[in-house]
Each structure stands twice: as C-alpha cells, then as structure tokens.
Design an enzyme around this catalytic site. Structure first.
Site, PDB file in Angstrom:
ATOM      1  CD  GLU A 273      -2.510  -7.814   2.271  1.00  0.00           C
ATOM      2  OE1 GLU A 273      -2.280  -6.625   1.980  1.00  0.00           O
ATOM      3  OE2 GLU A 273      -3.061  -8.157   3.317  1.00  0.00           O
TER       4      GLU A 273
ATOM      5  N   GLY B 186       0.639  -5.174   0.687  1.00  0.00           N
ATOM      6  CA  GLY B 186      -0.470  -5.218  -0.260  1.00  0.00           C
ATOM      7  C   GLY B 186      -0.048  -5.797  -1.593  1.00  0.00           C
TER       8      GLY B 186
ATOM      9  CB  ALA C 190      -0.881  -0.011   1.247  1.00  0.00           C
TER      10      ALA C 190
ATOM     11  CD  GLU D 147       1.432  -5.930   5.458  1.00  0.00           C
ATOM     12  OE1 GLU D 147       2.277  -6.795   5.763  1.00  0.00           O
ATOM     13  OE2 GLU D 147       0.782  -5.980   4.397  1.00  0.00           O
TER      14      GLU D 147
HETATM   15  N1  T1G Z   1       4.625   3.397   0.128  1.00  0.00           N
HETATM   16  C1  T1G Z   1       5.079   4.604  -0.265  1.00  0.00           C
HETATM   17  N2  T1G Z   1       6.364   4.851  -0.634  1.00  0.00           N
HETATM   18  C2  T1G Z   1       7.206   3.806  -0.593  1.00  0.00           C
HETATM   19  C3  T1G Z   1       6.812   2.508  -0.194  1.00  0.00           C
HETATM   20  C4  T1G Z   1       5.450   2.324   0.170  1.00  0.00           C
HETATM   21  N3  T1G Z   1       4.981   1.154   0.525  1.00  0.00           N
HETATM   22  N4  T1G Z   1       7.908   1.699  -0.261  1.00  0.00           N
HETATM   23  C5  T1G Z   1       8.936   2.457  -0.679  1.00  0.00           C
HETATM   24  N5  T1G Z   1       8.521   3.715  -0.886  1.00  0.00           N
HETATM   25  C6  T1G Z   1       9.345   4.816  -1.399  1.00  0.00           C
HETATM   26  C7  T1G Z   1      10.384   5.254  -0.389  1.00  0.00           C
HETATM   27  O1  T1G Z   1       9.826   6.180   0.536  1.00  0.00           O
HETATM   28  C8  T1G Z   1      11.416   5.888  -1.302  1.00  0.00           C
HETATM   29  O2  T1G Z   1      10.882   7.147  -1.666  1.00  0.00           O
HETATM   30  C9  T1G Z   1      11.363   5.027  -2.555  1.00  0.00           C
HETATM   31  O3  T1G Z   1      10.077   4.358  -2.515  1.00  0.00           O
HETATM   32  C10 T1G Z   1      12.442   3.977  -2.590  1.00  0.00           C
HETATM   33  O4  T1G Z   1      12.357   3.284  -1.349  1.00  0.00           O
HETATM   34  C11 T1G Z   1      -2.741  -3.184   2.950  1.00  0.00           C
HETATM   35  C12 T1G Z   1      -1.312  -1.865   4.739  1.00  0.00           C
HETATM   36  C13 T1G Z   1      10.292  -1.666  -1.421  1.00  0.00           C
HETATM   37  C14 T1G Z   1      12.207  -2.890  -0.344  1.00  0.00           C
HETATM   38  O5  T1G Z   1       6.362  -1.903   4.228  1.00  0.00           O
HETATM   39  O6  T1G Z   1      10.631  -2.101   2.194  1.00  0.00           O
HETATM   40  O7  T1G Z   1       0.865  -2.788   2.241  1.00  0.00           O
HETATM   41  O8  T1G Z   1      12.694   8.587  -0.709  1.00  0.00           O
HETATM   42  O9  T1G Z   1      14.668   3.906  -0.554  1.00  0.00           O
HETATM   43  O10 T1G Z   1      16.021   0.482  -0.620  1.00  0.00           O
HETATM   44  O11 T1G Z   1      -1.720  -4.989   4.032  1.00  0.00           O
HETATM   45  O12 T1G Z   1      11.175   0.624   0.137  1.00  0.00           O
HETATM   46  O13 T1G Z   1      12.772   7.866  -3.132  1.00  0.00           O
HETATM   47  O14 T1G Z   1      11.019   9.500  -2.338  1.00  0.00           O
HETATM   48  O15 T1G Z   1      13.356   2.010   0.534  1.00  0.00           O
HETATM   49  O16 T1G Z   1      15.232  -0.137  -2.972  1.00  0.00           O
HETATM   50  C15 T1G Z   1       3.866  -2.603   3.269  1.00  0.00           C
HETATM   51  C16 T1G Z   1       8.169  -0.732   2.381  1.00  0.00           C
HETATM   52  C17 T1G Z   1       3.113  -1.310   3.255  1.00  0.00           C
HETATM   53  C18 T1G Z   1       7.438  -2.025   2.122  1.00  0.00           C
HETATM   54  C19 T1G Z   1      12.604  -0.832  -1.682  1.00  0.00           C
HETATM   55  N6  T1G Z   1       5.075  -2.469   2.477  1.00  0.00           N
HETATM   56  N7  T1G Z   1       9.221  -0.475   1.421  1.00  0.00           N
HETATM   57  O17 T1G Z   1      13.801  -0.567  -0.968  1.00  0.00           O
HETATM   58  O18 T1G Z   1      14.264   1.775  -1.819  1.00  0.00           O
HETATM   59  S1  T1G Z   1       1.668  -1.401   4.262  1.00  0.00           S
HETATM   60  C20 T1G Z   1       6.250  -2.115   3.042  1.00  0.00           C
HETATM   61  C21 T1G Z   1      10.413  -1.173   1.465  1.00  0.00           C
HETATM   62  C22 T1G Z   1       0.641  -2.465   3.371  1.00  0.00           C
HETATM   63  C23 T1G Z   1      -1.418  -3.842   3.283  1.00  0.00           C
HETATM   64  C24 T1G Z   1      -0.542  -2.978   4.118  1.00  0.00           C
HETATM   65  C25 T1G Z   1      11.468  -0.689   0.519  1.00  0.00           C
HETATM   66  C26 T1G Z   1      11.629  -1.537  -0.737  1.00  0.00           C
HETATM   67  P1  T1G Z   1      11.905   8.351  -1.987  1.00  0.00           P
HETATM   68  P2  T1G Z   1      13.714   2.762  -0.687  1.00  0.00           P
HETATM   69  P3  T1G Z   1      14.922   0.359  -1.611  1.00  0.00           P
END
Ligand code: T1G
Length: 693
Positions: free
Chosen positions: A104, A101, A62, A124
């Site tokens: 999912e 997500g 998400a 999450e």
């Molecule tokens: N939402 C918004 N922005 C995100 C994002 C996300 N989920 N993931 C990464 N970004 C942005 C980050 O802020 C950065 O932005 C750029 O992407 C590169 O990220 C319904 C509720 C995917 C492994 O927790 O683990 O789904 O600084 O520097 O090192 O059940 O990002 O460039 O402007 O980290 O290559 C669950 C979180 C969400 C994954 C990539 N998902 N992200 O790593 O790059 S909750 C997560 C990561 C959800 C559902 C629930 C990592 C990455 P900017 P980065 P990276």
C-alpha cells in the site's frame, strides 16, 4: 535509532527504511516516513523522492504486533496520503517482499520499480482482515478489479514480472535498483507537473466490473464463517460505486471492524504462534543444521510414498526402499497416480511430474540407504519391526546420517537403542496424507544431538511443512490429545448422543469432519488394533469392528457408504447397537445439546494439553495450537485448542471437567494441576512460560 534514514543523491531525496527484521510499519517507521517526506518537500534542492529499504524485505506490512493496542499516530492511511499528495514525485524501489501495508505504501507512490525476485501481495485476508490503507481502492484502479480482487482474496503474492505485465510496476531491473528508481523519479520531476497518482489511473471498465462480480459471487459462496470476504467484496465494489475518497473511508470502516473481530484476533495469534515454533528451547541460531543432499525412505506404503513425494517435491533425490519388488512397484505406481491427478488438475506440468518421479529411486533392500544424509522410516507400526530396521540402518548408513522414524506414538528412545548412534535418532511424525498435511512433529528424545533436531526442523521447512519440536511420550502431542477426544466421543454415544450429532457439533464448530466420519475414513480397525495391543476397551467402537464395519473401505462403519459414496448416511443398525450397549451398561440415555457435546469433546483435549505442557512435551501453548490447526484441521479462525480454552475461561473448563470426572469416575478427567492453578489465578494458558521469559 531512527528507522528511517534521509540522504540526497543530486536533486533526489532517498528515504531508506531500516527496521529489522522486515521493515514492518510500526509507529516509529510511520512517523519517520512522514517526517522525511515533509523534509524532502521543504528542501528546494530536492525535485523528487525515492523510498527504498534495507534488509531482506521492502516492507512486510503493518506491524501486526501493534493490533489490539491503543493506536499511535500517524496512522497508516495518513502516511500514505502524505506520500500520494506530495507535490514532488515519489518512487518506490522494491526488493524482497512488499506485503500488505508495504504494497500500500508502494501504491501511494507515483511509480514503482522492483528487482525480479520481488514479491508483491496483500495477504490481509489470511489474518481475517482486508487491506486497510487503500489497497482495495488503489490496486483495482491500477490493474483492474478482476486481477486485483483475486490477489486480495487469496492473499498470495505475485512475482515482479507479473506486476510489470499488469501495470503494477513501472520497471523491473536485475541490478542498480536505486539508480533506476532515481532515474524514474528524475524523469517524473522533469515532466513539470503534479505526479499522477495510482488512484487517478483508471483501468476500470464495465467488462472488468462484470468479471469481478462473477468472482465475488463465487467468493461469497465459499466464504463460510469469515466476515472479511463479504467486507472485501463490498470494498472492491465501492471502486465502481463511490468516489475515491469515499471508497477509502468505507474501506477503513470495514477494516477497523474486522480488527476487533475475534476471528481475526485468533488468526493473528496463529501467525505469531507459527513463528514461535522456530524457537526451539536450547537450540539457538549458532546450531547449524547438517546438509541434506539426499534422503531415503523405508516403506513404500501410503505414508512412505507420501513422504518420498515430499522430498521429490522439494527437489531432494530420495531412495524409496521396500523389502520386495511387488510392494515397491505398488508404492511407485501409487505415487505416479497421485502426480497424474495433479497434472489432470493443471496444478503440475507433465515435465514437473517427470522430474519429480526421476528424483525417486526405488530399491529393494536397506542397503539402498547407504548414501543418504537422512533416512525416514515409515514401516509397520510395531516396535520389533522398527528395532530390526534401525539395527540394520545403523550398519549400512554413513556416519552422521540422521535416522528418523515416522512412528505416530511409539517410544523413540527404544527405537534408538537398536543403534549405536542414539544422538542421530529422532522422530519425524508426518500426518496423512504426508504429501498434503502441513504438520510435522519433530520428536526430540533425550540424548539426541541438537544439530540433528535443527536439521529435522530446517528440512521440515524445506519440505513445506510446519515443524513443531515435541518431547518423546505416547502419542507425542497431537495423537495424545486426539485419544482424549476419541474416548470422550465414545462416552457420548453410550450416554445418549448418536454419531451424526457428535460429528455435526464439530463440523458446526469449524472442523472439516467429526470423529466418527474421520474414523470411517481412516479405518476403524486401526484404533481397534491399537486398543487391543494396549488392553483398552471401547464398547461401541469394538462392537462396530467385531461386526467388520471398518468404515469407507468396507462400505460401512459408523455410517453407510452405498456404492462407495464419500458422504456417510446414518445407519439404523449402528444406532440400535449403540442403544443396546447403553442398556447393557445400565445407562439411561439422554439428549445432548451441541454446546454440551463440544465441551465434553474439547475440554478433555485441553486438559491433556495442560499435562503436555507440565511435562515439557510441548514448549508453549501456541505450539499445541499449531499442531491442531496444521495436523487435524482445527479451524484457524478459532486459534487452536489452548487459545480457545483461554477464550472460554479456564475456570469454566475446570468446573466442567470436575463434573465430568465425578459423573464418569474417570480420573483422567480431573483437571490437570496446571489448569487448576491457572484457573485459580484467573489466568489463561497464554501466561504459561511468560513468567519464565
Ligand atoms: N508485523 C510484525 N512482525 C512481523 C511481520 C509483521 N507484519 N511480518 C513478519 N514479522 C516478524 C515475524 O514475527 C518474525 O519475528 C520475523 O518478522 C521474521 O518473520 C494496513 C493491516 C515477511 C514473508 O501479513 O508473511 O499490513 O519471530 O519468520 O519466513 O492493510 O514474515 O523473528 O521475532 O515469517 O522470512 C500484512 C506477514 C500485515 C506479512 C517474511 N503483512 N509476514 O518471512 O520470516 S497486515 C503480512 C510474512 C497489514 C494493512 C494491513 C513473513 C515474511 P521473530 P518470518 P520469513
């Protein structure tokens, strides 16, 4: 531009997500997905559907930046419902990461194929949440609760190979991912029946439930403050208790309650703050780091050995240098012993241990640093020693080699002045134990080359650290604020609190230990030496050291450690000493509540953080939060000191500081100008720099 493209490959509709940087499921992507699935099902020429993605990630989850804002339909559960109920089979083609997500979405598909390098996870929990779009209901049915629950509890991804083994994936292919997904989709369409959903697959057994319940019990025991662990247990348990649709509804209710929880909001702040630190003011992506193929570490003590391990653990050959064979041998033996513990624990194989030790080359004499691309000095914390070393290094190392000092508070430009290459000299302040603690303060003195800083930041990430670029100044960021807390803790003892009360207040707040237990662990003589060098007095701490009570290493400090016990016991002699010092200072002791203790410890830290921002020693308040979470175990679910201060209200903190300054006569407790201004404007630190854009 529509982030969801639609194309046809014979009778298969190919839906391609292209929403940089990581295909997060923002509102436009969700709407595009629903529209594309509808279009494919309405198209008679289409018999099956593939969901693919462009870029490095399949879908990263998400869009976390949308949380806390007014929800925009279509909501993710509805998108997944559209996929799952599609009369035409939908196959996910996964490259990169499918997280949260994103996984999912793949679970709502009727089959999943992936590249071997793909990573699949439900992280999450790390955001104080639980999967909120069916992950807790579909994943256990597909792979069993006893495999699914630990995946969701740790939040760590699994590699594609394990996904295939567990039945989460249908195929793993090294190439032609899309062609494979199309073939699988056509195969499902050829079956001539409604596709089987992952929800209908039911690998649940009584044995699986029993195994899950054991895991759940252990998880609840360790859950501490976090409400999302009990929520995850309840959601997964519902897989055994409720029909699928009811289980989905229950999961969604649990999830939405967590989204509003302040602890999750704090963790989402930390998520973005830890990514902001990569944006170093004035150093854009065009500034390329220098290649680091080999390193050298000067000093084989606790810090030097730990730093050498960081390089070896990252696969970088490192020369470990000492002035004589005996301390060098001690250093190498200490490293080997630490690796032995990892092998005994099963977190390191004997082969990996041997490989890492082979990367560490012990040498006597600075000439050993000749070929290194970077040298990290971790010698005695005394300026003369460091200047002598850097003067020597300047002569023996190759042009362009970066010379870094691990100093925890000395002036880096003064160290650099001992060389003819100040543009290559910077600070890399590791935190003890260096092979464990994540924080790395990259000290950026005036005159250092931008690419040298870029190199230190990139290297920090390669070493698995959280690199925060900080300005040069006494104690940089973390230790400078720690000193304020230490002085406040000493004041509390004289005013009436006892060590265990002060420590308990911070432990109850969420720290792993309080200031006095930490001093006993690190050694009270370290602070004593530093105070004497700077002509500072701390009556209680000085008296403890004058008595030789240096802490755990002497069996007693603020606490008693009988037979080398790790947990200290209250020491009547110390408490009597404190009361005597209060009397000598003419102070009438009084009791302090935990709330008062917290305010007196944390407000001065936040005040120093405000000064650090004013002086440009830290670029953003979030950087300071990242320092304290990764270097001093500030509880991440409280967001860090500056985030916490905004939650308390800067006007409240300013008033408390004014009262403390008046009571103690300590000018350093006067609210910093930035703090006063923001308080007067009714703003928080979060607004700092936002105006500057
Ligand atoms: N939402 C918004 N922005 C995100 C994002 C996300 N989920 N993931 C990464 N970004 C942005 C980050 O802020 C950065 O932005 C750029 O992407 C590169 O990220 C319904 C509720 C995917 C492994 O927790 O683990 O789904 O600084 O520097 O090192 O059940 O990002 O460039 O402007 O980290 O290559 C669950 C979180 C969400 C994954 C990539 N998902 N992200 O790593 O790059 S909750 C997560 C990561 C959800 C559902 C629930 C990592 C990455 P900017 P980065 P990276």
């Amino acid at each position: 531009m529509n982030p969801v493209a639609f194309s046809r490959n014979a009778a298969v509709a190919v839906i391609t997500l292209d929403s940089p940087p990581v295909n997060a499921l923002g509102a436009a992507v969700r709407a595009g997905l629903v529209e594309a699935i509808g279009r494919a099902n309405a198209d008679e020429a289409v018999s099956a559907i593939v969901i693919a993605a462009a870029g490095k990630a399949f879908i990263a989850g998400a869009d976390i930046s949308e949380f806390g804002k007014p929800p925009v339909p279509p909501f993710l559960p509805d998108v997944l419902d559209t996929i799952e109920r599609s009369p035409k089979p939908v196959v996910a083609a996964i490259q990169g990461v499918a997280l949260g997500g994103g996984l999912e979405v793949a679970l709502a598909c009727h089959a999943r194929v992936a590249l071997p390098s793909a990573q699949l996870g439900l992280p999450e929990i790390k955001l104080g949440l639980i999967p909120g779009a069916g992950g807790t209901q579909r994943l256990p049915r597909l792979i069993g609760a006893a495999k699914a629950f630990p995946m969701m509890l740790s939040g760590d991804p699994i590699p594609a190979g394990r996904g295939l083994e567990w039945g989460l994936l249908d195929e793993v292919v090294s190439s032609d991912l899309l062609a494979t997904a199309i073939r699988v989709a056509e195969g499902l369409a050829g079956e001539g029946r409604r596709p089987v959903t992952s929800a209908a697959v039911d690998k649940l057994t009584e044995a699986d439930r029993a195994a899950f319940e054991v895991q759940a019990k252990d998880a609840l025991r360790k859950a501490g403050e976090m409400p999302n662990v009990p929520a995850l247990v309840e959601a997964v348990r519902n897989v055994f208790l409720l029909p699928f649709e009811e289980g989905l509804a229950a999961e969604r209710k649990l999830f939405l309650a967590l989204v509003d929880d302040p602890r999750s909001k704090a963790l989402r702040h930390v998520f973005f703050a830890e990514r902001e630190i990569a944006k170093v003011p004035g150093i854009g992506p065009e500034v390329k780091p220098r290649p680091i193929a080999s390193a050298a570490v000067i000093g084989a003590g606790t810090m030097g050995g730990g730093i050498a391990m960081c390089f070896a653990n990252a696969g970088i050959p490192v020369t470990l240098i000492e002035t004589a064979q005996a301390p060098l041998d001690n250093g190498v033996n200490r490293i080997a012993a630490i690796y032995d513990i990892s092998v005994q624990r099963g977190s390191l194989t004997p082969e990996a241990r041997a490989a890492r030790l082979a990367l560490i080359k012990p040498v006597v004499g600075l000439a050993g640093a000749a070929g290194a691309d970077i040298v990290v000095e971790a010698a005695f914390e005394e300026m003369g020693v460091k200047q002598q070393i850097f003067g020597e290094l300047d002569k023996v190392t190759k042009p362009g080699a970066i010379l870094a000092s691990n100093t925890s508070y000395l002036d880096v430009p003064t160290i650099a002045a001992a060389t003819k290459r100040p543009q290559d000299v910077l600070g890399m302040h590791f935190f003890s134990p260096a092979n464990v603690m994540k924080l790395l303060e990259v000290v950026r003195p005036k005159g250092v080359a931008d690419d040298a800083i870029a190199t230190a930041v990139a290297l920090g990430r390669k070493l698995g650290k959280v690199p925060v670029v900080v300005g040069n100044g006494f104690g940089f960021v973390g230790n400078r604020m720690l000193e304020q807390r230490t002085r406040a803790a000493e004041r509390l003892l004289v005013a009436g609190a006892l060590p265990y009360e002060v420590d308990q207040a911070l432990v109850d707040f969420g720290f792993k230990m309080g200031p006095f237990a930490m001093a006993d662990l690190a050694g009270n003589d370290i602070g004593w030496r530093s105070r004497k060098a700077r002509g500072l007095k701390a009556p209680v701490a000085d008296a403890i050291c004058e008595a030789g009570w240096f802490g755990q290493k002497t069996g007693r400090g603020y606490y008693l450690y009988p037979q080398g016990a790790r947990a200290g016991q209250r020491c009547p002699e110390v408490e009597a000493l404190i009361q005597r010092i209060s009397a000598e200072q003419g102070v009438t002791r009084r009791a302090f509540s935990q709330a008062e203790i917290l305010a007196r410890l944390l407000d001065p830290m936040v005040n120093e953080g405000a000064r650090i921002l004013e002086e440009g020693i830290a670029a953003r308040p979030g950087d300071i939060d990242v320092v304290w979470i990764n270097g001093y175990n500030w509880p991440a679910w409280r967001g860090g000191p500056m985030y916490w201060a905004d939650g308390v209200g800067l006007d409240v903190i300013a008033k408390r500081l004014e009262a403390q300054a008046a009571e103690s006569g300590d000018k350093a407790l006067e609210p910093a100008p930035l703090l006063k201004r923001l308080a007067a404007e009714g703003k928080g630190f979060a607004s700092f720099g936002a105006a500057a854009g």
